[in-house]
Design a protein around this motif. Structure first.
Motif, PDB file in Angstrom:
ATOM      1  N   UNK A 262       0.831  -1.217   0.000  1.00 58.62           N
ATOM      2  CA  UNK A 262       0.000   0.000   0.000  1.00 58.62           C
ATOM      3  C   UNK A 262       0.860   1.260   0.000  1.00 58.62           C
ATOM      4  N   UNK A 263       1.986   1.233   0.716  1.00 59.67           N
ATOM      5  CA  UNK A 263       2.857   2.407   0.761  1.00 59.67           C
ATOM      6  C   UNK A 263       3.576   2.607  -0.568  1.00 59.67           C
ATOM      7  N   UNK A 264       4.014   1.516  -1.200  1.00 61.45           N
ATOM      8  CA  UNK A 264       4.642   1.626  -2.518  1.00 61.45           C
ATOM      9  C   UNK A 264       3.670   2.231  -3.524  1.00 61.45           C
ATOM     10  N   UNK A 265       2.415   1.808  -3.457  1.00 58.32           N
ATOM     11  CA  UNK A 265       1.407   2.336  -4.375  1.00 58.32           C
ATOM     12  C   UNK A 265       1.212   3.832  -4.202  1.00 58.32           C
ATOM     13  N   UNK A 266       1.308   4.310  -2.962  1.00 58.10           N
ATOM     14  CA  UNK A 266       1.172   5.749  -2.714  1.00 58.10           C
ATOM     15  C   UNK A 266       2.288   6.540  -3.380  1.00 58.10           C
ATOM     16  N   UNK A 267       3.428   5.887  -3.574  1.00 57.97           N
ATOM     17  CA  UNK A 267       4.562   6.535  -4.247  1.00 57.97           C
ATOM     18  C   UNK A 267       4.589   6.206  -5.745  1.00 57.97           C
ATOM     19  N   UNK A 268       3.525   5.584  -6.246  1.00 62.27           N
ATOM     20  CA  UNK A 268       3.435   5.284  -7.666  1.00 62.27           C
ATOM     21  C   UNK A 268       4.221   4.070  -8.105  1.00 62.27           C
ATOM     22  N   UNK A 269       4.579   3.188  -7.159  1.00 62.82           N
ATOM     23  CA  UNK A 269       5.355   1.990  -7.469  1.00 62.82           C
ATOM     24  C   UNK A 269       4.461   0.758  -7.307  1.00 62.82           C
ATOM     25  N   UNK A 270       4.547  -0.146  -8.259  1.00 62.10           N
ATOM     26  CA  UNK A 270       3.707  -1.337  -8.227  1.00 62.10           C
ATOM     27  C   UNK A 270       4.539  -2.600  -8.045  1.00 62.10           C
ATOM     28  N   UNK A 271       3.919  -3.582  -7.345  1.00 64.46           N
ATOM     29  CA  UNK A 271       4.490  -4.917  -7.195  1.00 64.46           C
ATOM     30  C   UNK A 271       3.766  -5.823  -8.199  1.00 64.46           C
ATOM     31  N   UNK A 272       4.489  -6.582  -9.058  1.00 63.02           N
ATOM     32  CA  UNK A 272       5.940  -6.708  -9.135  1.00 63.02           C
ATOM     33  C   UNK A 272       6.586  -5.870 -10.241  1.00 63.02           C
ATOM     34  N   UNK A 273       5.784  -5.026 -10.923  1.00 62.67           N
ATOM     35  CA  UNK A 273       6.319  -4.289 -12.074  1.00 62.67           C
ATOM     36  C   UNK A 273       7.581  -3.497 -11.727  1.00 62.67           C
ATOM     37  N   UNK A 274       7.553  -2.790 -10.590  1.00 59.58           N
ATOM     38  CA  UNK A 274       8.686  -1.960 -10.208  1.00 59.58           C
ATOM     39  C   UNK A 274       9.576  -2.607  -9.144  1.00 59.58           C
ATOM     40  N   UNK A 275       9.002  -3.471  -8.345  1.00 55.10           N
ATOM     41  CA  UNK A 275       9.775  -4.148  -7.301  1.00 55.10           C
ATOM     42  C   UNK A 275       9.072  -5.460  -6.929  1.00 55.10           C
ATOM     43  N   UNK A 276       9.839  -6.524  -6.879  1.00 52.86           N
ATOM     44  CA  UNK A 276       9.262  -7.826  -6.503  1.00 52.86           C
ATOM     45  C   UNK A 276       9.198  -7.967  -4.992  1.00 52.86           C
ATOM     46  N   UNK A 277       8.305  -8.839  -4.545  1.00 51.31           N
ATOM     47  CA  UNK A 277       8.112  -8.986  -3.103  1.00 51.31           C
ATOM     48  C   UNK A 277       7.738 -10.433  -2.779  1.00 51.31           C
ATOM     49  N   UNK A 278       8.396 -10.998  -1.779  1.00 48.92           N
ATOM     50  CA  UNK A 278       8.021 -12.320  -1.252  1.00 48.92           C
ATOM     51  C   UNK A 278       7.830 -12.200   0.255  1.00 48.92           C
ATOM     52  N   UNK A 279       7.111 -13.150   0.830  1.00 46.96           N
ATOM     53  CA  UNK A 279       6.693 -12.975   2.216  1.00 46.96           C
ATOM     54  C   UNK A 279       6.680 -14.311   2.957  1.00 46.96           C
ATOM     55  N   UNK A 280       6.161 -14.266   4.182  1.00 47.08           N
ATOM     56  CA  UNK A 280       6.054 -15.447   5.042  1.00 47.08           C
ATOM     57  C   UNK A 280       4.665 -15.540   5.661  1.00 47.08           C
ATOM     58  N   UNK A 281       4.248 -16.755   5.924  1.00 49.10           N
ATOM     59  CA  UNK A 281       3.093 -17.151   6.748  1.00 49.10           C
ATOM     60  C   UNK A 281       1.919 -17.687   5.942  1.00 49.10           C
ATOM     61  N   UNK A 282       1.686 -17.186   4.712  1.00 50.85           N
ATOM     62  CA  UNK A 282       0.545 -17.632   3.904  1.00 50.85           C
ATOM     63  C   UNK A 282      -0.778 -17.461   4.661  1.00 50.85           C
ATOM     64  N   UNK A 283      -0.966 -16.251   5.167  1.00 52.06           N
ATOM     65  CA  UNK A 283      -2.230 -15.891   5.816  1.00 52.06           C
ATOM     66  C   UNK A 283      -3.360 -15.922   4.782  1.00 52.06           C
ATOM     67  N   UNK A 284      -4.602 -16.068   5.237  1.00 48.48           N
ATOM     68  CA  UNK A 284      -5.749 -16.249   4.340  1.00 48.48           C
ATOM     69  C   UNK A 284      -5.851 -15.176   3.266  1.00 48.48           C
ATOM     70  N   UNK A 285      -5.438 -13.935   3.553  1.00 45.97           N
ATOM     71  CA  UNK A 285      -5.624 -12.871   2.567  1.00 45.97           C
ATOM     72  C   UNK A 285      -4.485 -12.796   1.545  1.00 45.97           C
ATOM     73  N   UNK A 286      -3.428 -13.605   1.725  1.00 46.60           N
ATOM     74  CA  UNK A 286      -2.253 -13.467   0.872  1.00 46.60           C
ATOM     75  C   UNK A 286      -2.529 -13.840  -0.587  1.00 46.60           C
ATOM     76  N   UNK A 287      -3.588 -14.635  -0.838  1.00 43.62           N
ATOM     77  CA  UNK A 287      -3.891 -15.001  -2.221  1.00 43.62           C
ATOM     78  C   UNK A 287      -5.029 -14.182  -2.822  1.00 43.62           C
ATOM     79  N   UNK A 288      -5.651 -13.293  -2.015  1.00 46.10           N
ATOM     80  CA  UNK A 288      -6.765 -12.499  -2.557  1.00 46.10           C
ATOM     81  C   UNK A 288      -6.423 -11.024  -2.697  1.00 46.10           C
TER      82      UNK A 288
END
Length: 341
Positions: A262-288
């Motif tokens: 959300x913060x990257x989007x405020x600066x006009x940067x998109x995931x993954x077009x401008x920066x890739x991102x990986x994470x941990x936990x696989x919480x229920x919302x991570x796929x939606x």
């Protein structure tokens, strides 16, 4: 209205009153088949055992204290804790145990709460939902020789403390290698508090992957924050101040990742077009969320179940075959990583 007694249950099931009593006490020597028949009859006849009286006789509360890394109102903002509690609660319900959740706001309040639980004999045992360096609560529990289980790897006494964990070093290495395999070389790491063992281990895995790929570890790319959405937003502000910005980020928690996106989007940067991102936990919302997160599935519910199972085994003097219970992880590959050309 007739009061249903143990004798009534015994008559209906054909078991002796002593067998019914052992089922109520959840005696490990009674077969599951017998337990199911007795419990079904109890439900059908509306029998409710006087657990307070029984607990006084056996000197057991049938209650386990569950301790969060921070105050309950802050911790429960992170779905990791609601999911691990769901796992704990499901097994406690099956075994007819109750949960006493910590509510201390400060470290001092938490410590006093543990003292009340232990010295006041309010609980039979404790589950710590975290592991951190130099923890006075762990020292206190060990000093009192009080039953406890830890979710996470202990910073000390690894061979003495029963703990349920993932191999977070390997998980950190695996997820970082996924970025490297897709052509990323300027990789940042956003972790939780620096004194949490889970953060230390995931960061260690991240650094190992970089070194094995001959990519230098850049200290300014490593940021520590809270396991909250706001923590992710604050971390992005630090990243965007860097002269040479990363092309990918390893984030140690899905909720932090939401703040990052959300913060990257405020600066006009998109995931993954401008920066890739990986994470941990696989919480229920991570796929939606958009984009759906590539994230390490650590099987949170199972972490809760296994920790509940272990503490009950300790409190009921059952045989515990191992002190280190490792839950396997996997990677859920989704849409937050760009293939670099």
């Amino acid at each position: 209205m007739k009061i249903v007694t143990i004798k009534d249950i015994a008559k209906v099931t054909g078991f002796s009153p002593s067998t019914v009593s052992r089922v109520i006490a959840n005696n490990s020597r009674i077969s599951e088949e017998t337990k199911q028949k007795v419990r079904a009859a109890m439900e059908e006849l509306g029998y409710h055992p006087n657990l307070t009286a029984r607990n006084l006789v056996v000197q057991s509360t049938k209650t386990i204290g569950v301790i969060m890394p921070s105050s309950a109102d802050k911790s429960l903002q992170n779905p990791f804790f609601t999911e691990v509690l769901r796992g704990i609660g499901s097994y406690f319900h099956q075994e007819q145990f109750s949960m006493l959740l910590s509510s201390g706001q400060t470290e001092e309040e938490k410590f006093k709460e543990i003292e009340r639980m232990v010295l006041g004999k309010y609980v039979d045992g404790v589950i710590l939902l975290y592991s951190r360096l130099n923890d006075s609560i762990v020292d206190f529990l060990k000093e009192k020789n009080f039953p406890f289980v830890m979710v996470g790897k202990p910073s000390e006494y690894k061979d003495e403390i029963v703990h349920v964990d993932n191999d977070n070093i390997k998980a950190g290495k695996d997820i970082t290698e996924h970025l490297i395999e897709n052509g990323h070389k300027r990789i940042s790491f956003i972790g939780g508090a620096a004194d949490l063992v889970v953060t230390i281990d995931r960061q260690k895995g991240y650094e190992t992957a970089l070194k094995e790929a001959d990519i230098p570890v850049t200290e300014e790319y490593i940021i520590h924050t809270e396991f909250l959405k706001s923590g992710g937003r604050e971390a992005v502000e630090q990243i965007l101040e860097l002269k040479v910005k990363p092309d990918a980020i390893v984030v140690s928690d899905d909720l932090i990742s939401v703040g990052v996106i959300s913060m990257l989007e405020e600066y006009g940067l998109k995931v993954p077009e401008h920066i890739s991102l990986v994470s941990f936990n696989n919480i229920y919302f991570s796929e939606i969320i958009h984009p759906a997160l590539t994230t390490v599935d650590i099987q949170i519910f199972r972490l809760g179940v296994e920790s509940a199972k272990a503490i009950i085994q300790i409190c009921t003097n059952q045989v515990l075959h191992k002190k280190r219970i490792i839950i396997p992880h996997s990677i859920a590959y989704r849409n937050s990583v760009k293939v670099m050309k």
